[in-house]
Write a protein that holds these residues in place. Structure first.
Motif, short mmCIF file in Angstrom:
data_model
loop_
_atom_site.label_atom_id
_atom_site.label_comp_id
_atom_site.label_asym_id
_atom_site.label_seq_id
_atom_site.Cartn_x
_atom_site.Cartn_y
_atom_site.Cartn_z
N PRO A 36 45.43 16.37 92.50
CA PRO A 36 44.01 16.17 92.75
C PRO A 36 44.08 14.73 92.98
O PRO A 36 43.45 13.77 92.50
CB PRO A 36 43.33 16.26 91.20
CG PRO A 36 44.60 15.92 90.29
CD PRO A 36 45.66 16.51 91.04
N TRP A 37 44.53 14.47 94.30
CA TRP A 37 44.53 12.99 94.79
C TRP A 37 44.00 13.19 96.29
O TRP A 37 44.20 14.10 96.88
CB TRP A 37 45.76 12.32 94.64
CG TRP A 37 46.87 13.12 95.14
CD1 TRP A 37 47.12 13.61 96.40
CD2 TRP A 37 48.11 13.70 94.51
NE1 TRP A 37 48.30 14.16 96.75
CE2 TRP A 37 48.87 14.09 95.41
CE3 TRP A 37 48.47 13.39 93.36
CZ2 TRP A 37 50.14 14.65 94.99
CZ3 TRP A 37 49.82 13.93 92.69
CH2 TRP A 37 50.39 14.49 93.69
N PRO A 38 43.34 12.24 96.61
CA PRO A 38 42.80 12.34 98.08
C PRO A 38 43.88 12.15 99.37
O PRO A 38 43.55 12.31 100.49
CB PRO A 38 41.85 10.88 98.32
CG PRO A 38 42.50 9.81 97.12
CD PRO A 38 43.02 10.78 96.19
N LEU A 39 45.15 11.86 98.80
CA LEU A 39 46.22 11.76 100.04
C LEU A 39 46.72 13.02 100.27
O LEU A 39 47.64 12.90 101.46
CB LEU A 39 47.38 10.87 99.65
CG LEU A 39 47.87 11.07 98.22
CD1 LEU A 39 49.25 11.31 98.37
CD2 LEU A 39 47.81 9.72 97.30
N GLY A 40 46.29 14.07 99.98
CA GLY A 40 46.70 15.33 100.35
C GLY A 40 48.09 15.66 99.65
O GLY A 40 48.59 15.00 99.08
N ASP A 41 48.68 16.88 100.10
CA ASP A 41 50.06 17.11 99.68
C ASP A 41 51.29 16.23 100.33
O ASP A 41 50.88 15.71 101.25
CB ASP A 41 50.40 18.55 100.07
CG ASP A 41 49.60 19.49 99.61
OD1 ASP A 41 48.87 19.48 98.68
OD2 ASP A 41 49.37 20.83 100.36
N VAL A 42 52.12 16.09 99.60
CA VAL A 42 53.08 15.04 99.83
C VAL A 42 54.40 15.84 100.10
O VAL A 42 54.84 16.60 98.98
CB VAL A 42 53.16 13.98 98.60
CG1 VAL A 42 54.48 13.18 98.88
CG2 VAL A 42 52.15 13.30 98.45
N GLU A 43 55.12 15.69 101.03
CA GLU A 43 56.32 16.38 101.35
C GLU A 43 57.54 15.51 101.01
O GLU A 43 57.44 14.48 101.59
CB GLU A 43 56.48 16.78 102.65
CG GLU A 43 57.91 17.83 103.06
CD GLU A 43 57.55 18.33 104.50
OE1 GLU A 43 58.75 18.64 105.00
OE2 GLU A 43 56.42 18.56 105.14
N LEU A 44 58.52 15.86 100.11
CA LEU A 44 59.57 14.97 100.02
C LEU A 44 60.86 15.59 100.30
O LEU A 44 61.19 16.54 100.29
CB LEU A 44 59.75 14.66 98.49
CG LEU A 44 58.55 13.98 97.62
CD1 LEU A 44 59.08 13.78 96.28
CD2 LEU A 44 58.45 12.72 98.23
N HIS A 45 61.93 14.98 100.82
CA HIS A 45 63.26 15.19 101.26
C HIS A 45 64.31 14.29 100.52
O HIS A 45 63.80 13.35 99.92
CB HIS A 45 63.32 15.07 102.84
CG HIS A 45 62.20 15.92 103.44
ND1 HIS A 45 62.63 17.27 103.95
CD2 HIS A 45 61.03 15.72 104.05
CE1 HIS A 45 61.77 17.73 104.49
NE2 HIS A 45 60.75 16.94 104.54
N PRO A 46 65.53 14.69 100.56
CA PRO A 46 66.38 14.12 99.85
C PRO A 46 66.33 12.42 99.92
O PRO A 46 66.26 12.16 101.13
CB PRO A 46 67.75 14.64 100.19
CG PRO A 46 67.57 15.90 100.37
CD PRO A 46 66.09 15.94 101.39
#
Length: 91
Positions: A36-46
């Motif tokens: 629930p944050w305004p930055l939207g989904d966050v994608e993480l890689h290694p």
């Protein structure tokens, strides 16, 4: 800093609640963090990480076989912090 490690199969979810200011770090695979944050989904890689900006519900979804670590803020011991953060692996 002490950390918790989790391994997730493709499509599995890790449910995090009460983990504000915890660091989520992708060790292997890829993760999508939704919360629930305004930055939207966050994608993480290694090697990438994200500090959770909210104590609300955050879902970490594995894209492929993935491994991640969770670390509490530096000023909180792991045991005490973990009691405040509810972590569940969903099918």
């Amino acid at each position: 800093m002490k950390t918790l490690s989790f391994t997730l199969e493709h499509g599995k979810l890790l449910r995090l609640e009460g983990a504000q200011a915890w660091e989520v770090r992708c060790q292997e695979g890829a993760l999508m963090l939704s919360g629930p944050w305004p930055l939207g989904d966050v994608e993480l890689h290694p090697g990438q990480s994200c500090t959770l900006p909210t104590a609300g519900l955050v879902l970490a979804e594995a894209w492929g076989a993935s491994r991640l670590s969770l670390a509490p803020p530096a000023d909180q011991p792991l045991r005490r912090s973990f009691a405040a953060a509810h972590v569940f692996q969903c099918s």
